[in-house]
Design an enzyme around this catalytic site. Structure first.
Site, mmCIF file in Angstrom:
data_model
loop_
_atom_site.group_PDB
_atom_site.id
_atom_site.type_symbol
_atom_site.label_atom_id
_atom_site.label_comp_id
_atom_site.label_asym_id
_atom_site.label_seq_id
_atom_site.Cartn_x
_atom_site.Cartn_y
_atom_site.Cartn_z
ATOM 1 N N ALA A 158 0.798 -1.226 0.000
ATOM 2 C CA ALA A 158 0.000 0.000 0.000
ATOM 3 C C ALA A 158 0.840 1.292 0.000
ATOM 4 O O ALA A 158 0.656 2.150 -0.876
ATOM 5 C CB ALA A 158 -0.965 -0.031 1.183
ATOM 6 N N ARG A 182 -5.188 0.012 -9.228
ATOM 7 C CA ARG A 182 -5.582 -0.995 -8.225
ATOM 8 C C ARG A 182 -6.605 -0.361 -7.272
ATOM 9 O O ARG A 182 -6.434 0.797 -6.883
ATOM 10 C CB ARG A 182 -4.362 -1.515 -7.439
ATOM 11 C CG ARG A 182 -3.381 -2.311 -8.318
ATOM 12 C CD ARG A 182 -2.349 -3.035 -7.492
ATOM 13 N NE ARG A 182 -2.908 -4.209 -6.827
ATOM 14 C CZ ARG A 182 -2.235 -4.917 -5.905
ATOM 15 N NH1 ARG A 182 -1.021 -4.550 -5.545
ATOM 16 N NH2 ARG A 182 -2.791 -5.976 -5.351
ATOM 17 N N GLN A 241 4.162 -13.345 -2.052
ATOM 18 C CA GLN A 241 4.880 -12.197 -1.499
ATOM 19 C C GLN A 241 5.611 -12.568 -0.207
ATOM 20 O O GLN A 241 6.630 -11.969 0.134
ATOM 21 C CB GLN A 241 3.913 -11.037 -1.219
ATOM 22 C CG GLN A 241 3.352 -10.369 -2.452
ATOM 23 C CD GLN A 241 2.030 -10.967 -2.873
ATOM 24 O OE1 GLN A 241 1.777 -12.151 -2.663
ATOM 25 N NE2 GLN A 241 1.175 -10.176 -3.473
ATOM 26 N N ASP A 252 -4.076 -2.704 3.790
ATOM 27 C CA ASP A 252 -4.266 -1.929 2.558
ATOM 28 C C ASP A 252 -5.305 -0.843 2.735
ATOM 29 O O ASP A 252 -5.279 0.182 2.063
ATOM 30 C CB ASP A 252 -4.659 -2.853 1.408
ATOM 31 C CG ASP A 252 -3.440 -3.623 0.939
ATOM 32 O OD1 ASP A 252 -3.107 -4.637 1.580
ATOM 33 O OD2 ASP A 252 -2.791 -3.167 -0.015
HETATM 34 O O1 MRU Z 1 -1.027 -7.265 -3.533
HETATM 35 P P1 MRU Z 1 0.035 -6.610 -2.708
HETATM 36 O O2 MRU Z 1 1.334 -7.332 -2.720
HETATM 37 O O3 MRU Z 1 0.177 -5.148 -3.046
HETATM 38 O O4 MRU Z 1 -0.545 -6.705 -1.227
HETATM 39 C C1 MRU Z 1 0.202 -6.111 -0.189
HETATM 40 C C2 MRU Z 1 -0.355 -6.339 1.142
HETATM 41 O O5 MRU Z 1 -1.404 -6.922 1.315
HETATM 42 C C3 MRU Z 1 0.395 -5.740 2.286
HETATM 43 O O6 MRU Z 1 0.251 -6.514 3.435
HETATM 44 C C4 MRU Z 1 -0.175 -4.345 2.569
HETATM 45 O O7 MRU Z 1 -0.177 -3.561 1.396
HETATM 46 C C5 MRU Z 1 0.584 -3.643 3.617
HETATM 47 S S1 MRU Z 1 2.150 -3.079 3.016
HETATM 48 C C6 MRU Z 1 2.930 -2.250 4.247
#
Ligand code: MRU
Length: 350
Positions: free
Chosen positions: A53, A94, A202, A243
């Protein structure tokens, strides 16, 4: 992310392009890409070359600077109109992480603040705002990490999900991972179970990579092992990022976070959500209003072009889920630690 030059390459403004460390290639390759069109930056956000995020917010802010650089307009109003269109376009990349919209709103405000001024002045205002967003984000991540580190015991086993580390924020600490890093820096022994985080991994590709580089004890598990680990190994805390957090504390994070929250409650482990205030969407009463991104079936039916499911099978691929506030022990932000009832404790942050 290792301290030093590497994290300065996660997101950078290159004068005529946005530089990004391509996170889809990690951990096998550390490659920087240059996005010199809005379309290429949009694609980079959509396909998770830059993700997490806060990082999406910073990248989009520099994307607006890029929109200004690309404009050939000499008239201030036409220039501003083109940049506004760039903001609108980037906003479609997104839907779930509110930091994207928060950063774009700040860029729109910077544009508004330099309304009618020569194009060169408007460009300077945009760059100054993007740099401010980046600098604030870096400071905020370190502050909230320090607050969260105090919640962990001298010896702690934690589970984290997805990647809420430096890579997700464009800096060293990140959010949930920053809590762990700060605790380890202060001499605490933190052992981390890292959920691999299907379908895009991830956790295994990014979080395990960051923890190993930081010298923190990390054990990789598949997402469906978390319950068994909690029951047989014992886990002292679950920590993940966010997010988007609604005004009542309901928290959207990577798909699988909710399941982990339910398991944490069943096993008596506290659940900490670590996120900057920019992730709180005070306009939403509850998590039911958070838009949940649905992604391509191919992410579930295979990995990097190799099929793992029969062709034609129906797929449901939500990228996020919502953890209801009642499962959350505390929300850690840059101003400190917020406890339930979150409507009141988060409300005081406004
Ligand atoms: O789809 P992504 O990899 O963007 O999802 C990221 C997450 O869900 C993280 O946990 C969230 O953005 C927090 S990042 C500090």
């Amino acid at each position: 992310m290792a301290r030093g030059t590497a994290e300065s390459r996660i997101i950078s403004w290159q004068g005529n392009a946005v530089g990004l460390l391509d996170q889809t290639l990690l951990p096998r390759e550390e490659k920087e890409i240059l996005c010199d069109t809005l379309e290429s930056l949009w694609e980079a956000i959509k396909s998770l070359r830059v993700r997490g995020a806060p990082a999406i917010g910073v990248a989009a802010a520099y994307g607006v600077v890029l929109a200004g650089e690309l404009s050939r307009a000499e008239d201030p109003e036409t220039f501003a109109e083109e940049v506004r269109k760039g903001c609108d376009y980037l906003a479609t990349s997104r839907p779930t992480a509110v930091n994207l919209f928060w950063a774009l709103d700040r860029m729109r405000a910077a544009l508004e603040g330099s309304r009618g001024k020569p194009v060169s002045v408007q460009r300077e205002a945009l760059l100054a705002q993007a740099r401010a967003i980046e600098a604030e984000n870096n400071a905020v991540c370190e502050q909230l990490s320090a607050h969260g580190a105090k919640l962990l015991a001298e010896e702690a086993r934690v589970i984290t999900h997805c990647n809420a580390g430096g890579l997700a924020c464009g800096n060293y600490y990140g959010t949930a991972l920053g809590v762990i890093l700060k605790a380890a820096e202060s001499g605490k022994r933190v052992r981390v179970y890292v959920d691999e985080t299907r379908p895009l991994l991830q956790g295994s590709r990014l979080t395990a990579y960051e923890l190993l580089r930081a010298g923190v004890e990390a054990t990789l598990i598949c997402d469906n092992m978390a319950g068994h680990v909690m029951r047989t190994q014992g886990v002292d805390a679950v920590i993940f990022g966010a997010d988007r957090i609604a005004a009542n504390g309901d928290t959207a994070n990577k798909i699988g976070s909710y399941s982990l929250a339910v398991l944490a409650k069943a096993h008596g482990a506290p659940l900490y959500v670590a996120a900057p205030i920019s992730t709180i969407d005070f306009s939403l009463e509850s998590g039911a209003q958070i838009p949940i991104e649905e992604r391509a079936p191919a992410e579930v039916t295979g990995w990097q072009g190799h099929p793992s499911a029969p062709e034609g099978v129906a797929v449901y691929n939500p990228a996020f889920d919502v953890t209801p506030a009642e499962y959350i022990t505390a929300i850690i932000c840059e101003k400190g630690v917020c406890y339930p009832p979150f409507r009141e404790s988060l409300g005081r942050l406004r």
